[in-house]
Design an enzyme around this catalytic site. Structure first.
Site, PDB file in Angstrom:
ATOM      1  CG  ASN A  10      -1.777   1.006   1.419  1.00 49.90           C
ATOM      2  OD1 ASN A  10      -1.891   1.910   0.610  1.00 49.90           O
ATOM      3  ND2 ASN A  10      -2.264   1.209   2.470  1.00 49.90           N
ATOM      4  CD1 TRP A  11       3.510   0.815  -2.636  1.00 49.72           C
ATOM      5  CD2 TRP A  11       3.526   1.954  -4.586  1.00 49.72           C
ATOM      6  NE1 TRP A  11       4.164   0.163  -3.667  1.00 49.72           N
ATOM      7  CE2 TRP A  11       4.212   0.713  -4.764  1.00 49.72           C
ATOM      8  CE3 TRP A  11       3.277   2.517  -5.732  1.00 49.72           C
ATOM      9  CZ2 TRP A  11       4.639   0.175  -6.210  1.00 49.72           C
ATOM     10  CZ3 TRP A  11       3.871   2.446  -7.022  1.00 49.72           C
ATOM     11  CH2 TRP A  11       4.528   1.008  -7.150  1.00 49.72           C
ATOM     12  CE  LYS A  12      -0.082   2.969   4.769  1.00 47.46           C
ATOM     13  NZ  LYS A  12      -0.011   3.314   6.103  1.00 47.46           N
ATOM     14  CG  HIS A  95      -5.555   1.757   5.260  1.00 48.24           C
ATOM     15  ND1 HIS A  95      -5.069   2.762   6.326  1.00 48.24           N
ATOM     16  CD2 HIS A  95      -4.645   0.741   5.177  1.00 48.24           C
ATOM     17  CE1 HIS A  95      -4.005   2.504   6.369  1.00 48.24           C
ATOM     18  NE2 HIS A  95      -3.645   1.259   5.915  1.00 48.24           N
ATOM     19  CD  GLU A  97      -2.726   5.353   6.895  1.00 49.61           C
ATOM     20  OE1 GLU A  97      -2.775   5.384   5.913  1.00 49.61           O
ATOM     21  OE2 GLU A  97      -1.894   4.712   7.591  1.00 49.61           O
ATOM     22  CD  GLU A 167      -3.371  -3.006   7.544  1.00 45.57           C
ATOM     23  OE1 GLU A 167      -2.207  -2.979   6.879  1.00 45.57           O
ATOM     24  OE2 GLU A 167      -4.074  -1.723   6.934  1.00 45.57           O
ATOM     25  N   GLY A 173       2.617   2.251  10.730  1.00 49.46           N
ATOM     26  CA  GLY A 173       3.432   3.524  10.634  1.00 49.46           C
ATOM     27  C   GLY A 173       4.227   3.666  11.880  1.00 49.46           C
ATOM     28  CB  SER A 213       5.325  -1.703  11.824  1.00 50.75           C
ATOM     29  OG  SER A 213       4.961  -0.475  12.318  1.00 50.75           O
ATOM     30  N   GLY A 234       2.689  -1.203   4.243  1.00 47.44           N
ATOM     31  CA  GLY A 234       2.853   0.226   4.052  1.00 47.44           C
ATOM     32  C   GLY A 234       4.287   0.679   3.743  1.00 47.44           C
ATOM     33  N   GLY A 235       4.796   1.306   4.591  1.00 48.42           N
ATOM     34  CA  GLY A 235       6.179   1.962   4.685  1.00 48.42           C
ATOM     35  C   GLY A 235       7.291   1.055   3.752  1.00 48.42           C
TER      36      GLY A 235
HETATM   37  P1  PGA Z   1       2.778   0.198   7.650  1.00 51.50           P
HETATM   38  O1  PGA Z   1       1.462   0.536   7.038  1.00 51.50           O
HETATM   39  O2  PGA Z   1       3.332  -1.020   7.198  1.00 51.50           O
HETATM   40  O3  PGA Z   1       3.506   1.494   7.194  1.00 51.50           O
HETATM   41  O4  PGA Z   1       2.806   0.123   9.292  1.00 51.50           O
HETATM   42  C1  PGA Z   1       0.544  -0.489   6.939  1.00 51.50           C
HETATM   43  C2  PGA Z   1      -0.864  -0.240   6.051  1.00 51.50           C
HETATM   44  O5  PGA Z   1      -1.387   0.726   6.782  1.00 51.50           O
HETATM   45  O6  PGA Z   1      -1.365  -0.940   5.444  1.00 51.50           O
END
Ligand code: PGA
Length: 251
Positions: A10-12, A95, A97, A167, A173, A213, A234-235
């Protein structure tokens, strides 16, 4: 049949058109033929360019969100049909967020999920508790509610195409990853719930990713828990070597 592992990036709200295409090309070279389900979810404006960069590989294209109406006066929104048209096969729904920064409710997430399924997309349906909810021992209650309400009205035939992602919000994050025991406990609960909703056979088949993470260095022990079928990253999905390391940890 054992469940296949599924790792999605997930490149956000990251990358530029140039860096997105470079990242996609790099992933194709490193893991483009890996024997695992794989997807990346770039920002909307880069979907077409990334689709082209992924062509011929086994890496699927996903979007990070979808709107629940078909078309019309919904300024700024993107329909499931548009995502299909742009080459997406997957879409992230619910998600954290979007739930906690944008304010999406369980009902909105459910409408998005139904629309994605109706258009033939695979929803990556995210659930997870806040830190305060975990501290108040409400994790199972919160996750159960999200799963039940998110899947309301989803038939067994459609549910067979859903991918779930657990999640925990406190792990996203933050660098604080859930322990394999913490993650496995909730994954097992989700599978039990799916069994109640759709019966044991379907529950056994559905993929449940862990997200929060995940990195190459912690992926192995998570991905080898009995009810963890992959990762939503994500990251670490923004770095080709890290993402490759996560994929290899699951092979
Ligand atoms: P993260 O994000 O790996 O940066 O913790 C995961 C996600 O939000 O899907």
């Amino acid at each position: 049949m054992p469940r296949r592992k599924f790792v999605a990036g997930n490149w956000k709200m990251n990358t530029t058109i140039k860096s997105a295409v470079e990242l996609a090309r790099c992933l194709v070279a490193k893991i483009g033929q890996a024997d695992m389900d794989l997807a990346v979810c770039p920002p909307f404006p880069y979907l077409l360019a990334v689709r082209d960069a992924l062509a011929g590989s086994r890496i699927a294209l996903g979007a990070q969100d979808v709107f629940y109406e078909n078309d019309g006066a919904f300024t700024g929104e993107i329909s499931a049909a548009m995502l299909k048209d742009a080459g997406c096969t997957h879409v992230i729904c619910g998600h954290s967020e979007r739930r906690h920064v944008i304010g999406e409710t369980d009902e909105i997430v459910n409408r998005k999920l139904l629309k994605a399924l109706g258009e033939g997309l695979v929803p990556i349906f995210c659930v997870g508790e806040l830190l305060a909810e975990r501290q108040a021992a409400r994790t199972l209650e919160v996750v159960s509610r999200q799963v039940r309400l998110g899947l309301e009205g989803v038939s067994a035939a459609d549910a067979a195409r859903v991918v779930l992602a657990y999640e925990p919000v406190w792990a996203i994050g933050t660098g604080v990853v859930a322990t394999p025991q913490q993650a496995q406990e909730v994954h097992a609960l989700i599978r039990k719930l799916l069994e109640e909703l759709y019966g044991p056979e379907l529950a056994r088949r559905l993929q449940i990713q862990y997200g929060g993470s995940v990195k190459a260095s912690n992926a192995r022990e998570l991905l080898h828990c009995p009810d963890i079928d992959g990762a939503l990253v994500g990251g670490a999905s923004l770095k080709a070597e890290e993402f490759e390391g996560i994929v290899r940890a699951g092979l």
